[in-house]
Design an enzyme around this catalytic site. Structure first.
Site, PDB file in Angstrom:
ATOM      1  N   THR A 225     -90.091 -50.048  49.063  1.00  0.00           N
ATOM      2  CA  THR A 225     -89.095 -48.833  49.584  1.00  0.00           C
ATOM      3  C   THR A 225     -89.877 -47.638  49.402  1.00  0.00           C
ATOM      4  O   THR A 225     -89.356 -46.422  49.918  1.00  0.00           O
ATOM      5  CB  THR A 225     -88.026 -48.810  48.738  1.00  0.00           C
ATOM      6  OG1 THR A 225     -88.084 -49.140  47.480  1.00  0.00           O
ATOM      7  CG2 THR A 225     -86.839 -49.956  49.165  1.00  0.00           C
ATOM      8  N   GLY A 226     -91.167 -47.512  48.586  1.00  0.00           N
ATOM      9  CA  GLY A 226     -91.823 -46.483  48.786  1.00  0.00           C
ATOM     10  C   GLY A 226     -92.007 -45.595  47.165  1.00  0.00           C
ATOM     11  O   GLY A 226     -92.025 -44.436  47.334  1.00  0.00           O
ATOM     12  N   LYS A 227     -91.752 -46.131  46.424  1.00  0.00           N
ATOM     13  CA  LYS A 227     -91.551 -45.755  44.905  1.00  0.00           C
ATOM     14  C   LYS A 227     -92.999 -44.961  44.482  1.00  0.00           C
ATOM     15  O   LYS A 227     -93.261 -44.089  44.273  1.00  0.00           O
ATOM     16  CB  LYS A 227     -91.383 -46.625  43.947  1.00  0.00           C
ATOM     17  CG  LYS A 227     -89.677 -47.371  44.156  1.00  0.00           C
ATOM     18  CD  LYS A 227     -89.294 -47.992  42.980  1.00  0.00           C
ATOM     19  CE  LYS A 227     -89.984 -49.396  43.157  1.00  0.00           C
ATOM     20  NZ  LYS A 227     -89.494 -50.338  44.211  1.00  0.00           N
ATOM     21  N   THR A 228     -94.137 -46.027  45.000  1.00  0.00           N
ATOM     22  CA  THR A 228     -95.424 -45.550  44.714  1.00  0.00           C
ATOM     23  C   THR A 228     -95.773 -44.545  45.426  1.00  0.00           C
ATOM     24  O   THR A 228     -96.431 -43.139  45.026  1.00  0.00           O
ATOM     25  CB  THR A 228     -96.376 -46.632  44.658  1.00  0.00           C
ATOM     26  OG1 THR A 228     -95.832 -47.922  44.223  1.00  0.00           O
ATOM     27  CG2 THR A 228     -97.726 -46.391  44.318  1.00  0.00           C
ATOM     28  N   GLU A 443     -66.457 -53.719  54.108  1.00  0.00           N
ATOM     29  CA  GLU A 443     -67.053 -52.434  53.510  1.00  0.00           C
ATOM     30  C   GLU A 443     -65.841 -51.150  53.788  1.00  0.00           C
ATOM     31  O   GLU A 443     -65.308 -50.529  52.773  1.00  0.00           O
ATOM     32  CB  GLU A 443     -68.223 -51.922  53.735  1.00  0.00           C
ATOM     33  CG  GLU A 443     -69.150 -52.703  53.178  1.00  0.00           C
ATOM     34  CD  GLU A 443     -69.079 -53.206  51.661  1.00  0.00           C
ATOM     35  OE1 GLU A 443     -68.399 -52.366  50.799  1.00  0.00           O
ATOM     36  OE2 GLU A 443     -69.409 -54.498  51.529  1.00  0.00           O
ATOM     37  N   HIS A 446     -62.447 -52.063  51.937  1.00  0.00           N
ATOM     38  CA  HIS A 446     -62.483 -51.446  50.734  1.00  0.00           C
ATOM     39  C   HIS A 446     -62.218 -49.965  50.589  1.00  0.00           C
ATOM     40  O   HIS A 446     -61.443 -49.243  49.985  1.00  0.00           O
ATOM     41  CB  HIS A 446     -63.600 -51.574  50.075  1.00  0.00           C
ATOM     42  CG  HIS A 446     -64.146 -53.039  49.470  1.00  0.00           C
ATOM     43  ND1 HIS A 446     -63.361 -53.713  48.649  1.00  0.00           N
ATOM     44  CD2 HIS A 446     -65.098 -53.688  49.761  1.00  0.00           C
ATOM     45  CE1 HIS A 446     -63.936 -55.114  48.552  1.00  0.00           C
ATOM     46  NE2 HIS A 446     -65.021 -54.889  49.415  1.00  0.00           N
TER      47      HIS A 446
END
Ligand code: ADP
Ligand code: ZN
Length: 633
Positions: A225-228, A443, A446
């Site tokens: 997801t692009g953490k680095t 969803e 809810h």
């Protein structure tokens, strides 16, 4: 999913030859040590085969004609006395004595023969040095070969690489060259990181006012997801060096190695501070320590060292530690304490806009032909992460080259979509259109039930972007303030909200999906607690037939009552659930038009905020209420 890890530290510009050289040196040193050790052990053993005697003893035995057999080596005499020779062969022990340099070997041999001893061998040349060299050479080669084989077998950097500093897969970039422009979407994450950048730029500003500076933040999100990328961008934006290491590199087979590596990392970082330290996969070291069989001292030491280092550095130094994980729940609580990784930054899977932006970022340097419609690709790739999209674009470019074209066209993109994304479908959830519709209605079911109830916690976010936990979508409710007490009404509302998903499936499509399973489990356990612990049912009234086994351990409840009562509890639970479910169905049936409207909006946008939801709800409520129109669909 790690489809495109081109930028990851492991494949980074660090020179692999360097490591190879270090490894060879290491093996050489170990070989020499091993040979010397083996040599001296061998020496000891070989000497202990003999009874050590002095030259005088030897001369005395000669005079007494007590010697039956002898071997004269350059600087020693090995001989068998009559006494020994008479023993059974297995018990015989020869004697050993040094030969004074004044003696000629041949001379001594003659003397021995004269007294009637057998001389087996006479060595007059000093070849011991040569023999020794040959021996060491031979052993050395043998051990060296063995070690190299061992390291190769273990993946090139196996056991031998596991020593101290030499292997540390630490990777330092003076300038990452990555900025926030290279990170598409992830606006919330960027915003949270902005402060860290500001702090690295100008720590003075913070210290002057006496503010405690952030030491660390935890980036939470699925792989790819692009953490680095975000961590690098922080370093790039702040223009500081970037250190990165993966948690799994700390996990060593030798106790203490991981800890020394942590120390090393922080030492190096302190030299160039301000800087960013990025620890990927921190769960590999930071896994919670208790409730495991036995204690893993190595991991514990490493983790303790990490904690010590984080506590130890002066915040004014300007070292910021960013760590990434996709399983924050398994992390040791000590890591998350204030002053350590106390900030959590969620790096979500991108929604439609995020995917489109990611595609744009990655096609910046790629020639696209006229017919390319990135939006279509973004729409098709719900559930894909940044790494997938980067990979998709690259695959498409490769395909264009293979086909001999000068630019990438839509077909290239579509075909690589199939190979890249669909190929990973099992790991990653890419929903069909029907499924997406079902998830969206579920969803919104809810969310809408919650929005229409006055006791409900406000909805903060609804998304149909699949989540790490395996949820295909989720509705997040954010309490306005932390609550420690709940009334029966609030719990009833919660039950209704939990069952709102299934209710929507039923009301709109007339189907029941497996997607509601988690909701139903949670609702059941809540209803059970209401009946058996909180005294909130008509059937049992104030009786609490359940007890909580140990609130500190796992908080598990168990029933402590007669069979009849237990059956009654079940009935009461059932009744509560039915009541909540029917209420939810009724609400959604009444507000069917609103349900449709919001669901379609969610389908188009994939993620909507609580405010957007409330805008719809409020608009609906401000309209004069129309006569009931409750046809079932
Ligand atoms: P993680 O550390 O979360 O596993 P990475 O940061 O290593 O993921 O991402 C791998 C690659 O995927 C990046 O190098 C980049 O090319 C691409 N990527 C991921 N997320 C994004 C994003 N938000 N914008 C642009 N590219 C991205
Ligand atoms: Zn649900």
């Amino acid at each position: 999913m790690d489809l495109n890890r081109n930028d990851s530290p492991h494949n980074g510009p660090r020179n692999p030859d360097d490591k190879q050289k270090k490894n060879i040196w290491l093996i050489l040193i170990i070989t020499v040590v091993a040979v010397l050790a083996i040599g001296s052990i061998y020496n000891m053993i070989s000497k202990s085969q003999y009874t050590q005697t002095t030259w005088t003893d030897f001369r005395a035995s000669m005079q007494a004609r007590e010697i039956v057999e002898a071997e004269i080596q350059y600087d020693r005499v090995i001989y068998l006395t009559r006494e020994e020779a008479e023993k059974p062969a297995a018990q015989q022990k020869a004697c050993y004595t040094g030969l004074p340099s004044s003696y000629q070997q041949m001379e001594l041999a003659d003397e021995l023969i004269a007294i009637g001893a057998t001389v087996n061998r006479v060595i007059t040349e000093d070849n011991s040095t040569l023999m020794m060299i040959l021996y060491y050479l031979f052993m050395g080669l043998l051990i060296f070969g063995f070690m190299s084989m061992l390291t190769k077998r273990m993946g090139g950097e196996g056991m031998m690489g596991g020593f101290g500093k030499s292997k540390a897969k630490m990777y330092m970039e003076k300038q990452t060259g990555v900025t926030f422009k290279d990170v598409a979407g992830q606006d919330e994450a960027k915003e949270s990181l902005q402060e860290i950048i500001d702090f690295l730029h100008n720590p003075q500003k913070y210290t002057d006012i006496g503010a405690k500076l952030p030491k660390g933040a935890l980036l939470v999100g699925s792989p790819g997801t692009g953490k680095t990328l975000l961590a690098k961008a922080v370093a790039g934006e702040a223009d500081v060096p970037f250190f990165s290491i993966s948690g799994s590199d700390f996990v060593e087979m030798f106790v203490g190695m991981g800890a020394s590596r942590v120390r090393d990392l922080f030492q190096q970082a302190a030299k160039v501070a301000p800087c960013i330290i990025f620890i990927d996969e921190i769960d590999a070291v930071g896994r919670t320590r208790d409730n495991r069989m036995g204690s893993n001292t190595e991991q514990e030491q490493t983790l303790n060292q990490l904690l010590n280092e984080i506590d130890g550095f002066e915040p004014t130094k300007g070292i910021v530690c960013l760590a990434a994980t996709n399983r924050p729940e398994i992390l040791d609580k000590a890591l998350l304490r204030p002053g350590r990784f106390d900030r959590r930054i969620i790096v979500d899977r991108p929604n439609l806009q995020g995917r489109l932006d990611t595609l744009k970022v990655h096609t910046r340097k790629i020639k696209l032909s006229e017919d390319v419609d990135l939006k279509k690709i973004a729409q098709a790739t719900a559930g894909a992460v940044g790494a997938d999209l980067a990979n998709l674009v690259n695959e498409a470019a490769l395909r264009a080259v293979r086909k001999g074209r000068k630019a990438v066209n839509q077909e290239d993109l579509l075909v690589s979509f199939e190979t890249v994304i669909a190929g990973t479908e099992k790991k990653n959830t890419v929903l069909t259109d029907t499924e997406k519709r079902l998830v969206a209605y579920h969803e919104v079911g809810h969310a809408l039930v919650a929005a229409l109830e006055k006791h409900a916690q406000p909805v903060s976010k609804i998304t149909i972007v699949p989540h790490t936990s395996g949820a295909l979508g989720y509705t997040m409710q954010m309490p306005e303030e932390e609550k420690f007490l709940n009334t029966a009404e609030e719990l009833m509302t919660e039950l209704k909200t939990l069952l709102g998903g299934r209710a929507a499936e039923q009301v709109v499509f007339g189907v029941k999906t497996t997607g509601a399973s988690n909701d139903i489990q949670r609702a059941t356990s809540l209803a059970r607690n209401m009946v058996a612990l909180y005294g909130m049912s008509e059937e049992l009234g104030l009786m609490a037939p359940a007890s909580v086994s140990n609130a500190y351990l796992d908080g598990q409840t168990y029933l402590d009552c007669s069979q009849e009562t237990s059956a009654k509890v079940d009935e009461a639970v059932q009744r509560l659930l039915n009541k909540a479910y029917n209420a939810a169905k009724q609400t959604l049936t009444e507000k069917r038009a609103l349900l449709d409207e919001i669901s379609l909006y969610l389908l188009a946008k994939e993620t909507i905020t609580g405010d957007e939801l409330m805008a719809y709800v409020n608009a609906d409520q401000s309209q004069p209420s129309e006569p009931e129109q409750t046809e079932e669909a």
